[in-house]
Design an enzyme around this catalytic site. Structure first.
Site, PDB file in Angstrom:
ATOM      1  N   LYS A 190       0.842  -1.205   0.000  1.00 53.51           N
ATOM      2  CA  LYS A 190       0.000   0.000   0.000  1.00 53.51           C
ATOM      3  C   LYS A 190       0.878   1.256   0.000  1.00 53.51           C
ATOM      4  O   LYS A 190       0.716   2.142  -0.842  1.00 53.51           O
ATOM      5  CB  LYS A 190      -0.943   0.015   1.213  1.00 53.51           C
ATOM      6  CG  LYS A 190      -1.945   1.152   1.159  1.00 53.51           C
ATOM      7  CD  LYS A 190      -2.625   1.392   2.474  1.00 53.51           C
ATOM      8  CE  LYS A 190      -1.835   2.391   3.288  1.00 53.51           C
ATOM      9  NZ  LYS A 190      -2.520   2.828   4.506  1.00 53.51           N
ATOM     10  N   ASP A 219      -6.355   0.635   0.365  1.00 54.13           N
ATOM     11  CA  ASP A 219      -6.502   1.010   1.767  1.00 54.13           C
ATOM     12  C   ASP A 219      -7.901   0.582   2.220  1.00 54.13           C
ATOM     13  O   ASP A 219      -8.611  -0.123   1.499  1.00 54.13           O
ATOM     14  CB  ASP A 219      -6.259   2.520   1.955  1.00 54.13           C
ATOM     15  CG  ASP A 219      -7.448   3.346   1.485  1.00 54.13           C
ATOM     16  OD1 ASP A 219      -8.288   2.815   0.716  1.00 54.13           O
ATOM     17  OD2 ASP A 219      -7.564   4.514   1.889  1.00 54.13           O
TER      18      ASP A 219
END
Ligand code: SF4
Length: 248
Positions: free
Chosen positions: A157, A176
Site C-alpha cells: 500500500k 486502503d
C-alpha cells in the site's frame, strides 16, 4: 454384474433443474473469467462516474517530496490524513531529510508522532526505512516496488502510494480501507485480503487508470460511500451498484 446407474434429466422448472442451470452458469462464468461485477462495460461506467465526480482526486497527505510522502504514509496507518498533516507540519521542518530521521533520538521522535497512534512501531519503521535509504539508496527513495518493499514498515500500500503519487509510476493499485470496502460494494472483487483485492483490480482496471482510480475510490469512500450508512442518495454510481449495504 452391477448395473450402471443412469441419471434422469431433472424435470423442466423443478428445483433441481434450476440448481443445475445455476451451477452451469457459474461454471461458464468461472471458465470464461467473466463476472457480472467486472463486466468491462460496467467497469467503464464506474470509471466514467468516478471521473465525473472526482476529476481532480489526489493524495490528501501533504508532502514536498517522495521521502516526506513515504513518512506521511507510514504515519497514516490507523490515523486520519488530517491528523497526519497536523503532525507533519511541525515534524518535517524538525527532521528535514532522511539522515535526520535515520539518526533521530527514538524517544523524541515517538513523542512527536504520538498523536498518530502506534507511535512505537511507527518510530521503528520510520527510523529503519530512513536508515536504509541513507545507507543503501544514497539518500534517495527507491523507485521500484521490489526495492521499496525492502524498507522496514513498507508494504504494497505504502509503496503504491509513493510510486503513484510521487513518481507517477503505476506499479499497482493502492488498497486502503476505503478501496477495500468500495471494491467489495461495487462487486469488483470477491476477495477480502488486500493483496488479492489489488490483483483483482489490476485485472479489470486499465493500467493508465490505476493511480487516479485509487485516489477517486478513496475520495468516494470518504465523502459518499462511507463505512456506516453510505449516502447512496448522493451517489452517482447508484444505478450501477447492487451492494447489500445500499441505503434508501
Ligand atoms: S450506491 Fe451506496 S453502497 Fe453503492 S457505491 Fe454508491 S454510496 Fe456506495
Amino acid at each position: 454384474m452391477p448395473q450402471k446407474k443412469t441419471r434422469r434429466p431433472a424435470a423442466k422448472g423443478s428445483a433441481s433443474a434450476r440448481k443445475s442451470a445455476g451451477v452451469r452458469r457459474a461454471k461458464r462464468g468461472q471458465a470464461g473469467g467473466s463476472r457480472r461485477g467486472t463486466d468491462p462495460a460496467r467497469v467503464r461506467a464506474i470509471l466514467k462516474g468516478l471521473d465525473e465526480a472526482y476529476p481532480d482526486a489526489t493524495c490528501a497527505l501533504k508532502h514536498d517530496n517522495a521521502f516526506q510522502l513515504l513518512i506521511a504514509t507510514v504515519l497514516s496507518a490507523q490515523c486520519t490524513d488530517e491528523r497526519v498533516n497536523q503532525v507533519t507540519a511541525t515534524l518535517f521542518p524538525r527532521y528535514p531529510n532522511p539522515k535526520a530521521f535515520a539518526y533521530a533520538n527514538p524517544a523524541e521522535l515517538e513523542k512527536e508522532i504520538r498523536p498518530t497512534g502506534f507511535f512505537r512501531n511507527k518510530t521503528k519503521s520510520i527510523m529503519g526505512a530512513s536508515k536504509k535509504i541513507v545507507e543503501e539508496f544514497h539518500g534517495e527513495v527507491p523507485k521500484t516496488m521490489d526495492e521499496l518493499l525492502t524498507l522496514p514498515g513498507v508494504a504494497r500500500k505504502t509503496a503504491n502510494v509513493v510510486l503513484g503519487t510521487a513518481f507517477g509510476i503505476a506499479a499497482g493499485v493502492v488498497v486502503d480501507t476505503h478501496v477495500l470496502r468500495l471494491s467489495e460494494r461495487l462487486d469488483l472483487t470477491k476477495n477480502t485480503d488486500p493483496k488479492k483485492v489489488e490483483q483483482d483490480l489490476i485485472k479489470v482496471i486499465p493500467q493508465d487508470r490505476w493511480i487516479l482510480f485509487s485516489h477517486q475510490l478513496i475520495w468516494h469512500g470518504r465523502r459518499v460511500c462511507v463505512a456506516r450508512k453510505p449516502r447512496c442518495i448522493e451517489c452517482n454510481l447508484e444505478r450501477l451498484c447492487y451492494s447489500k449495504d445500499k441505503t434508501n
